[in-house]
Design a protein around this motif. Structure first.
Motif, PDB file in Angstrom:
ATOM      1  N   LEU A 183       6.981  13.582  -0.151  1.00  0.00           N
ATOM      2  CA  LEU A 183       6.134  12.468   0.287  1.00  0.00           C
ATOM      3  C   LEU A 183       6.701  11.124  -0.170  1.00  0.00           C
ATOM      4  O   LEU A 183       6.725  10.149   0.590  1.00  0.00           O
ATOM      5  N   VAL A 184       7.175  11.101  -1.423  1.00  0.00           N
ATOM      6  CA  VAL A 184       7.764   9.859  -1.933  1.00  0.00           C
ATOM      7  C   VAL A 184       9.021   9.516  -1.143  1.00  0.00           C
ATOM      8  O   VAL A 184       9.249   8.349  -0.777  1.00  0.00           O
ATOM      9  N   ALA A 185       9.849  10.519  -0.852  1.00  0.00           N
ATOM     10  CA  ALA A 185      11.074  10.286  -0.090  1.00  0.00           C
ATOM     11  C   ALA A 185      10.751   9.756   1.304  1.00  0.00           C
ATOM     12  O   ALA A 185      11.466   8.896   1.837  1.00  0.00           O
ATOM     13  N   LEU A 240      14.185   3.064  -6.123  1.00  0.00           N
ATOM     14  CA  LEU A 240      14.136   2.781  -4.691  1.00  0.00           C
ATOM     15  C   LEU A 240      12.734   2.429  -4.225  1.00  0.00           C
ATOM     16  O   LEU A 240      12.555   1.620  -3.309  1.00  0.00           O
ATOM     17  N   LEU A 241      11.722   3.047  -4.850  1.00  0.00           N
ATOM     18  CA  LEU A 241      10.349   2.811  -4.422  1.00  0.00           C
ATOM     19  C   LEU A 241       9.845   1.446  -4.861  1.00  0.00           C
ATOM     20  O   LEU A 241       9.086   0.787  -4.128  1.00  0.00           O
ATOM     21  N   ASN A 242      10.280   0.977  -6.027  1.00  0.00           N
ATOM     22  CA  ASN A 242       9.693  -0.226  -6.609  1.00  0.00           C
ATOM     23  C   ASN A 242      10.659  -1.398  -6.716  1.00  0.00           C
ATOM     24  O   ASN A 242      10.285  -2.448  -7.221  1.00  0.00           O
ATOM     25  N   GLY A 243      11.903  -1.224  -6.227  1.00  0.00           N
ATOM     26  CA  GLY A 243      12.905  -2.260  -6.466  1.00  0.00           C
ATOM     27  C   GLY A 243      13.089  -3.251  -5.352  1.00  0.00           C
ATOM     28  O   GLY A 243      14.019  -4.041  -5.396  1.00  0.00           O
ATOM     29  N   GLY A 244      12.260  -3.245  -4.329  1.00  0.00           N
ATOM     30  CA  GLY A 244      12.412  -4.196  -3.240  1.00  0.00           C
ATOM     31  C   GLY A 244      13.530  -3.775  -2.309  1.00  0.00           C
ATOM     32  O   GLY A 244      13.749  -2.591  -2.054  1.00  0.00           O
ATOM     33  N   GLU A 245      14.265  -4.764  -1.767  1.00  0.00           N
ATOM     34  CA  GLU A 245      15.332  -4.486  -0.827  1.00  0.00           C
ATOM     35  C   GLU A 245      16.476  -3.746  -1.517  1.00  0.00           C
ATOM     36  O   GLU A 245      16.873  -4.096  -2.629  1.00  0.00           O
ATOM     37  N   VAL A 246      17.002  -2.736  -0.811  1.00  0.00           N
ATOM     38  CA  VAL A 246      18.095  -1.944  -1.391  1.00  0.00           C
ATOM     39  C   VAL A 246      19.302  -2.829  -1.672  1.00  0.00           C
ATOM     40  O   VAL A 246      20.005  -2.651  -2.670  1.00  0.00           O
ATOM     41  N   MET A 297       0.820  -1.229   0.000  1.00  0.00           N
ATOM     42  CA  MET A 297       0.000   0.000   0.000  1.00  0.00           C
ATOM     43  C   MET A 297       0.853   1.278   0.000  1.00  0.00           C
ATOM     44  O   MET A 297       0.600   2.177  -0.787  1.00  0.00           O
ATOM     45  N   PRO A 298       1.873   1.378   0.880  1.00  0.00           N
ATOM     46  CA  PRO A 298       2.715   2.577   0.820  1.00  0.00           C
ATOM     47  C   PRO A 298       3.373   2.758  -0.543  1.00  0.00           C
ATOM     48  O   PRO A 298       3.504   3.881  -1.034  1.00  0.00           O
ATOM     49  N   THR A 299       3.787   1.637  -1.152  1.00  0.00           N
ATOM     50  CA  THR A 299       4.418   1.739  -2.468  1.00  0.00           C
ATOM     51  C   THR A 299       3.429   2.283  -3.493  1.00  0.00           C
ATOM     52  O   THR A 299       3.796   3.106  -4.352  1.00  0.00           O
ATOM     53  N   LEU A 300       2.179   1.862  -3.433  1.00  0.00           N
ATOM     54  CA  LEU A 300       1.156   2.358  -4.363  1.00  0.00           C
ATOM     55  C   LEU A 300       0.952   3.858  -4.177  1.00  0.00           C
ATOM     56  O   LEU A 300       0.890   4.620  -5.157  1.00  0.00           O
ATOM     57  N   ILE A 301       0.857   4.279  -2.936  1.00  0.00           N
ATOM     58  CA  ILE A 301       0.684   5.725  -2.654  1.00  0.00           C
ATOM     59  C   ILE A 301       1.884   6.499  -3.177  1.00  0.00           C
ATOM     60  O   ILE A 301       1.748   7.563  -3.803  1.00  0.00           O
ATOM     61  N   GLY A 302       3.080   5.959  -2.949  1.00  0.00           N
ATOM     62  CA  GLY A 302       4.290   6.621  -3.432  1.00  0.00           C
ATOM     63  C   GLY A 302       4.293   6.747  -4.936  1.00  0.00           C
ATOM     64  O   GLY A 302       4.673   7.792  -5.498  1.00  0.00           O
ATOM     65  N   ASN A 303       3.856   5.685  -5.637  1.00  0.00           N
ATOM     66  CA  ASN A 303       3.817   5.723  -7.099  1.00  0.00           C
ATOM     67  C   ASN A 303       2.793   6.734  -7.614  1.00  0.00           C
ATOM     68  O   ASN A 303       2.993   7.367  -8.654  1.00  0.00           O
TER      69      ASN A 303
END
Length: 356
Positions: A56-58, A131-137, A1-7
């Motif tokens: 917000l994305v950051a 960073l938002l969509n790539g999973g673990e850094v 959900m946070p990833t969707l909001i970020g996108n």
């Protein structure tokens, strides 16, 4: 959900950037009028909106641990990431603003204004999207997010430093131009004063160069005016005539800063001149029809020079206290509006108290 909001926020910021890109690069930037004003406000509001979305994305990326590679502590990350983001977007917006500036700007800043408004947001979008969509850094290629974000930050700092340098240099140049202009104006005024003195017919118009004999004038101007006045065959009696009519303030200007050959000639004319000064003040107050016609500093010049002249002739045999009181009383002349408190009133009160 946070990833969707970020996108979602990242997408909105990207759409705003597309609109700005179209305005900056695909359309002709207006140079004057309301269109230029609209362009400027569009740039300001557009980049502020992008900054808000990217913050917000950051925040979401940071919540997911995406900035663990930045700094050695959480406090350092909270300082570096928001600070770098703000500086980068600020530099992009400033360069975009300069891109539409019709006035000359420093060359390097002008060149950067064609690149940074597009490059900085593009690098931020790439780094944040990864960073938002790539999973673990730890599983991501470092170059995919580090290089774009570091590049955006470095370009931001570079753009702001060059802009600051450019504006400081321009400010210094403007200061030099203003100083040179003021010097040129002063030289022109100086020459105009000398020309007016030289062209004056003192047998008819001596009164018009008395102002140049005041102590506040350049020595060359003052000395030229005094010498010209004394070419009048009877300059002292001409001063006396002026004291005894409505030209008294001009005569006091001369007497305040210069000596006469025979002071005894002026004892009674000075008395009449002070009374004329009182009459002129009353008349000026009565004839003032707007509030701005009377102000606190009104009559200060005339009163200050009158008192300086009076002090030269004041003695046990020549007491001007009653006449100076008339000048002070003239300041109380009734007016259609409420009068300001005249600065010269306190000067007169002090003089009167001293000579009572």
């Amino acid at each position: 959900m946070p990833t969707l909001i970020g996108n979602i926020f990242l997408g909105i910021a990207a759409l705003i950037f597309v609109a700005l890109f179209n305005m900056m690069y695909l359309q002709k930037i207006p140079k004057t009028g309301d269109s230029l004003m609209g362009y400027g406000w569009g740039i300001i509001l557009g980049y502020l909106a992008i900054l808000a979305g990217m913050i917000l994305v950051a925040g979401i990326i940071g919540w997911k641990g995406g900035f663990s590679w930045v700094g050695t502590s959480t406090a350092a990350r909270w300082l570096i990431v928001p600070g770098g983001l703000i500086l980068a977007v600020l530099a992009a917006g400033l360069c975009a603003f300069v891109k539409g500036e019709p006035m000359p700007v420093p060359g390097l800043l002008k060149w950067l204004s064609g690149l940074l408004p597009a490059l900085i947001p593009l690098f931020l979008f790439i780094g944040f999207a990864v960073l938002l969509n790539g999973g673990e850094v730890s599983t991501l290629p470092a170059a995919a997010y580090k290089w774009p974000l570091v590049s955006a930050g470095c370009l931001g700092v570079l753009g702001l430093c060059i802009a600051a340098w450019g504006f400081i240099a321009e400010s210094n140049q403007n200061a030099v131009r203003r100083a040179e202009g003021a010097k040129s104006d002063q030289a022109r005024y100086h020459q105009n004063h000398l020309d007016n003195i030289d062209s004056c017919d003192v047998t008819k118009n001596m009164v018009f160069i008395l102002v140049f004999t005041d102590a506040n004038h350049h020595p060359e101007v003052r000395e030229r005016a005094i010498a010209k006045i004394k070419t009048h065959p009877d300059w002292q009696h001409e001063l006396i005539r002026l004291l005894e009519c409505d030209w008294a303030p001009e005569a006091f200007t001369f007497l305040a800063s210069n000596e006469v050959d025979d002071k005894n000639l002026f004892i009674e004319p000075v008395r009449k001149g002070v009374l004329n000064q009182a009459k002129l003040i009353r008349q000026n107050i009565r004839e003032s029809s707007q509030r701005h016609h009377l102000y606190a500093g009104k009559f200060s010049w005339e009163v200050e020079r009158m008192l300086r002249a009076v002090d030269k002739f004041q003695s046990a045999e020549a007491n001007y206290l009653p006449e100076v009181r008339e000048v002070r009383a003239a300041l109380n002349e009734r007016w259609i509006f409420e009068k300001p408190t005249f600065v010269c009133a306190a000067v007169l009160d002090k003089w009167i108290k001293k000579h009572q």
